[in-house]
Design a protein around this motif. Structure first.
Motif, PDB file in Angstrom:
ATOM      1  N   ARG A 156      66.016  36.833   3.416  1.00 35.70           N
ATOM      2  CA  ARG A 156      65.297  37.214   2.189  1.00 35.70           C
ATOM      3  C   ARG A 156      64.686  35.994   1.499  1.00 35.70           C
ATOM      4  O   ARG A 156      63.540  36.042   1.054  1.00 35.70           O
ATOM      5  CB  ARG A 156      66.265  37.942   1.259  1.00 35.70           C
ATOM      6  CG  ARG A 156      65.606  38.611   0.064  1.00 35.70           C
ATOM      7  CD  ARG A 156      66.561  39.604  -0.588  1.00 35.70           C
ATOM      8  NE  ARG A 156      65.981  40.162  -1.790  1.00 35.70           N
ATOM      9  CZ  ARG A 156      66.322  39.809  -3.029  1.00 35.70           C
ATOM     10  NH1 ARG A 156      67.263  38.900  -3.219  1.00 35.70           N
ATOM     11  NH2 ARG A 156      65.744  40.353  -4.071  1.00 35.70           N
TER      12      ARG A 156
ATOM     13  N   SER B 259      58.928  43.922  -1.981  1.00 40.90           N
ATOM     14  CA  SER B 259      60.368  43.834  -1.752  1.00 40.90           C
ATOM     15  C   SER B 259      61.058  42.925  -2.761  1.00 40.90           C
ATOM     16  O   SER B 259      62.291  42.861  -2.784  1.00 40.90           O
ATOM     17  CB  SER B 259      60.644  43.283  -0.350  1.00 40.90           C
ATOM     18  OG  SER B 259      60.071  44.097   0.637  1.00 40.90           O
ATOM     19  N   TYR B 260      60.271  42.242  -3.606  1.00 45.32           N
ATOM     20  CA  TYR B 260      60.836  41.240  -4.491  1.00 45.32           C
ATOM     21  C   TYR B 260      60.670  41.618  -5.956  1.00 45.32           C
ATOM     22  O   TYR B 260      59.908  42.513  -6.305  1.00 45.32           O
ATOM     23  CB  TYR B 260      60.232  39.872  -4.169  1.00 45.32           C
ATOM     24  CG  TYR B 260      60.651  39.429  -2.789  1.00 45.32           C
ATOM     25  CD1 TYR B 260      61.851  38.777  -2.591  1.00 45.32           C
ATOM     26  CD2 TYR B 260      59.875  39.751  -1.671  1.00 45.32           C
ATOM     27  CE1 TYR B 260      62.273  38.419  -1.322  1.00 45.32           C
ATOM     28  CE2 TYR B 260      60.282  39.401  -0.398  1.00 45.32           C
ATOM     29  CZ  TYR B 260      61.484  38.731  -0.229  1.00 45.32           C
ATOM     30  OH  TYR B 260      61.905  38.394   1.035  1.00 45.32           O
TER      31      TYR B 260
ATOM     32  N   ILE C 199      63.735  34.660  -8.822  1.00 46.91           N
ATOM     33  CA  ILE C 199      64.861  35.278  -8.137  1.00 46.91           C
ATOM     34  C   ILE C 199      65.907  34.211  -7.846  1.00 46.91           C
ATOM     35  O   ILE C 199      65.582  33.103  -7.425  1.00 46.91           O
ATOM     36  CB  ILE C 199      64.403  35.920  -6.806  1.00 46.91           C
ATOM     37  CG1 ILE C 199      63.268  36.909  -7.067  1.00 46.91           C
ATOM     38  CG2 ILE C 199      65.572  36.609  -6.117  1.00 46.91           C
ATOM     39  CD1 ILE C 199      62.645  37.451  -5.790  1.00 46.91           C
TER      40      ILE C 199
ATOM     41  N   ARG D 290      57.951  34.652  -8.817  1.00 46.53           N
ATOM     42  CA  ARG D 290      59.031  35.639  -8.830  1.00 46.53           C
ATOM     43  C   ARG D 290      60.349  34.900  -9.060  1.00 46.53           C
ATOM     44  O   ARG D 290      60.806  34.173  -8.186  1.00 46.53           O
ATOM     45  CB  ARG D 290      59.044  36.398  -7.501  1.00 46.53           C
ATOM     46  CG  ARG D 290      57.738  37.113  -7.220  1.00 46.53           C
ATOM     47  CD  ARG D 290      57.596  37.484  -5.743  1.00 46.53           C
ATOM     48  NE  ARG D 290      56.344  38.184  -5.465  1.00 46.53           N
ATOM     49  CZ  ARG D 290      55.182  37.585  -5.213  1.00 46.53           C
ATOM     50  NH1 ARG D 290      55.123  36.265  -5.202  1.00 46.53           N
ATOM     51  NH2 ARG D 290      54.103  38.298  -4.978  1.00 46.53           N
TER      52      ARG D 290
ATOM     53  N   ARG E 147      54.832  42.677   2.334  1.00 40.40           N
ATOM     54  CA  ARG E 147      56.163  42.206   1.960  1.00 40.40           C
ATOM     55  C   ARG E 147      56.417  42.077   0.461  1.00 40.40           C
ATOM     56  O   ARG E 147      57.555  42.117   0.022  1.00 40.40           O
ATOM     57  CB  ARG E 147      56.406  40.829   2.588  1.00 40.40           C
ATOM     58  CG  ARG E 147      56.664  40.845   4.079  1.00 40.40           C
ATOM     59  CD  ARG E 147      58.124  41.124   4.365  1.00 40.40           C
ATOM     60  NE  ARG E 147      58.442  41.020   5.774  1.00 40.40           N
ATOM     61  CZ  ARG E 147      59.682  41.100   6.246  1.00 40.40           C
ATOM     62  NH1 ARG E 147      60.691  41.285   5.422  1.00 40.40           N
ATOM     63  NH2 ARG E 147      59.907  41.015   7.544  1.00 40.40           N
ATOM     64  N   LYS E 148      55.369  41.899  -0.326  1.00 43.84           N
ATOM     65  CA  LYS E 148      55.581  41.440  -1.696  1.00 43.84           C
ATOM     66  C   LYS E 148      56.338  42.429  -2.568  1.00 43.84           C
ATOM     67  O   LYS E 148      57.042  42.023  -3.508  1.00 43.84           O
ATOM     68  CB  LYS E 148      54.240  41.075  -2.343  1.00 43.84           C
ATOM     69  CG  LYS E 148      53.330  42.265  -2.641  1.00 43.84           C
ATOM     70  CD  LYS E 148      52.064  41.785  -3.319  1.00 43.84           C
ATOM     71  CE  LYS E 148      51.188  42.961  -3.771  1.00 43.84           C
ATOM     72  NZ  LYS E 148      49.965  42.489  -4.447  1.00 43.84           N
TER      73      LYS E 148
ATOM     74  N   TRP F 242      60.648  35.460   0.996  1.00 44.99           N
ATOM     75  CA  TRP F 242      60.147  35.244  -0.374  1.00 44.99           C
ATOM     76  C   TRP F 242      59.328  33.961  -0.448  1.00 44.99           C
ATOM     77  O   TRP F 242      58.218  33.947  -0.994  1.00 44.99           O
ATOM     78  CB  TRP F 242      61.338  35.195  -1.326  1.00 44.99           C
ATOM     79  CG  TRP F 242      61.120  34.539  -2.654  1.00 44.99           C
ATOM     80  CD1 TRP F 242      60.557  35.089  -3.766  1.00 44.99           C
ATOM     81  CD2 TRP F 242      61.509  33.204  -3.035  1.00 44.99           C
ATOM     82  NE1 TRP F 242      60.566  34.184  -4.811  1.00 44.99           N
ATOM     83  CE2 TRP F 242      61.141  33.024  -4.383  1.00 44.99           C
ATOM     84  CE3 TRP F 242      62.139  32.155  -2.357  1.00 44.99           C
ATOM     85  CZ2 TRP F 242      61.384  31.824  -5.063  1.00 44.99           C
ATOM     86  CZ3 TRP F 242      62.378  30.964  -3.040  1.00 44.99           C
ATOM     87  CH2 TRP F 242      61.999  30.815  -4.379  1.00 44.99           C
TER      88      TRP F 242
ATOM     89  N   GLU G  52      70.555  37.692   3.270  1.00 45.92           N
ATOM     90  CA  GLU G  52      70.128  36.907   2.114  1.00 45.92           C
ATOM     91  C   GLU G  52      69.372  35.652   2.532  1.00 45.92           C
ATOM     92  O   GLU G  52      68.444  35.223   1.846  1.00 45.92           O
ATOM     93  CB  GLU G  52      71.318  36.554   1.223  1.00 45.92           C
ATOM     94  CG  GLU G  52      70.924  36.139  -0.187  1.00 45.92           C
ATOM     95  CD  GLU G  52      70.380  37.274  -1.054  1.00 45.92           C
ATOM     96  OE1 GLU G  52      70.156  37.038  -2.261  1.00 45.92           O
ATOM     97  OE2 GLU G  52      70.174  38.394  -0.543  1.00 45.92           O
TER      98      GLU G  52
ATOM     99  N   PHE H 164      68.999  33.659  -5.371  1.00 45.06           N
ATOM    100  CA  PHE H 164      69.535  34.217  -4.140  1.00 45.06           C
ATOM    101  C   PHE H 164      71.035  33.924  -4.023  1.00 45.06           C
ATOM    102  O   PHE H 164      71.504  32.857  -4.425  1.00 45.06           O
ATOM    103  CB  PHE H 164      68.775  33.657  -2.935  1.00 45.06           C
ATOM    104  CG  PHE H 164      67.340  34.083  -2.910  1.00 45.06           C
ATOM    105  CD1 PHE H 164      66.958  35.253  -2.266  1.00 45.06           C
ATOM    106  CD2 PHE H 164      66.367  33.333  -3.553  1.00 45.06           C
ATOM    107  CE1 PHE H 164      65.632  35.659  -2.254  1.00 45.06           C
ATOM    108  CE2 PHE H 164      65.035  33.728  -3.550  1.00 45.06           C
ATOM    109  CZ  PHE H 164      64.671  34.897  -2.899  1.00 45.06           C
TER     110      PHE H 164
END
Length: 292
Positions: free
Chosen positions: A168, A283-284, A28, A26, A280-281, A172, A165, A30
């Protein structure tokens, strides 16, 4: 709690563990820069420094892990495991990038992050540099990160009150560590020294990884605390022990899972925590096909 160890025999085939979790990279970035958040973990400077101290290990560590696993790619013929190696490489590459950005952000709070990273490089330079031992060390650290990830995912209150954050990025990272937790170990099972020699190398590597992870995280945390105006007082040492052993008490809660690594028939997916990943997954962000 101890892991749910399988009742199957120690000669469990790898195929029985295949397909436990999809490995999804993923991509991302942050948002951790900006105002001073040196106490981002619910206002607790010690808990914050412990998490930040662990983050400092990841850019160097993740690169080491990638190299150790990819070195043996040509010894792997199973298409599924080859795909998992690619996924592992992508995830770890992005983890290294994002924890580098995290570490750059916390420099503003105080602490010579570059010097602390160099401490880890100096430590690594003293290790046995055979490819097999590097992979054994990688397996050990991957087990460490997998059980810490499991604890974070299993206890939603772990980061109660933390800056969103920072919470998060840690969740992740935990999801992806759980997804790829067996990749290095599955490669190890193909290339490891046979018999007792392989077992002794694997467990020696875990003893090394345990010492290094705990010592380096502790040193990093208290160095950061000092730079942030928090002396290494008896009170702060007690707070650090309380964090690890009482509340949230991750080290205490995961002791059984940690010790399971020393069993001759160990495999990471004997503790099946796919349900925690599923929770949880979503959420990303969407996956990518290659790490930057």
């Amino acid at each position: 709690m101890p892991p749910n160890l399988s009742s199957r025999p120690s000669n469990q085939r790898r195929s029985d563990y295949m397909g436990k979790a999809d490995i999804v990279a993923r991509n991302i970035k942050f948002a951790l820069t900006g105002e001073d958040k040196r106490n981002w973990f619910a206002g607790n400077p010690v808990a914050t420094a412990i998490m930040d101290g662990a983050s400092i290990l990841f850019p160097v560590g993740e690169t080491y892990f990638i190299n150790a696993v990819v070195h043996f790619r040509d010894r792997v013929s199973d298409p599924k495991l080859l795909a998992e190696i690619n996924g592992f490489q992508q995830q770890e590459g992005i983890h290294s990038r994002e924890h580098r950005r995290y570490n750059n952000a916390i420099k503003a709070f105080g602490g010579d992050v570059d010097a602390l990273e160099q401490n880890l490089r100096d430590e690594i330079a003293r290790w046995d540099d055979s490819p097999e031992f590097k992979l054994a060390v990688t397996c050990a650290f991957e087990h460490f990160t997998a059980i810490l990830a499991d604890d974070l995912l299993a206890h939603p209150d772990f980061m109660a009150g933390a800056e969103p954050e920072f919470s998060r990025i840690w969740h992740w990272h935990a999801i992806e560590e759980a997804e790829h937790k067996s990749v290095a170990y599955d490669v190890w099972n193909i290339v490891k020294p046979k018999g007792l020699k392989g077992y002794l190398m694997r467990t020696r590597a875990m003893r090394l990884a345990t010492r290094v992870f705990l010592q380096q995280t502790h040193n990093n945390a208290f160095t950061l605390l000092a730079a942030r105006g928090e002396a290494a007082t008896g009170r702060n040492i007690r707070r650090a022990l309380y964090f690890g052993l009482v509340k949230p008490g991750t080290l205490r809660r995961q002791m059984g899972a940690y010790l399971s690594y020393y069993l001759p028939g160990f495999h990471p997916w004997q503790h099946d925590n796919r349900h925690l990943i599923e929770q949880r997954k979503d959420s990303y962000a969407a996956p990518i096909t290659a790490a930057e």
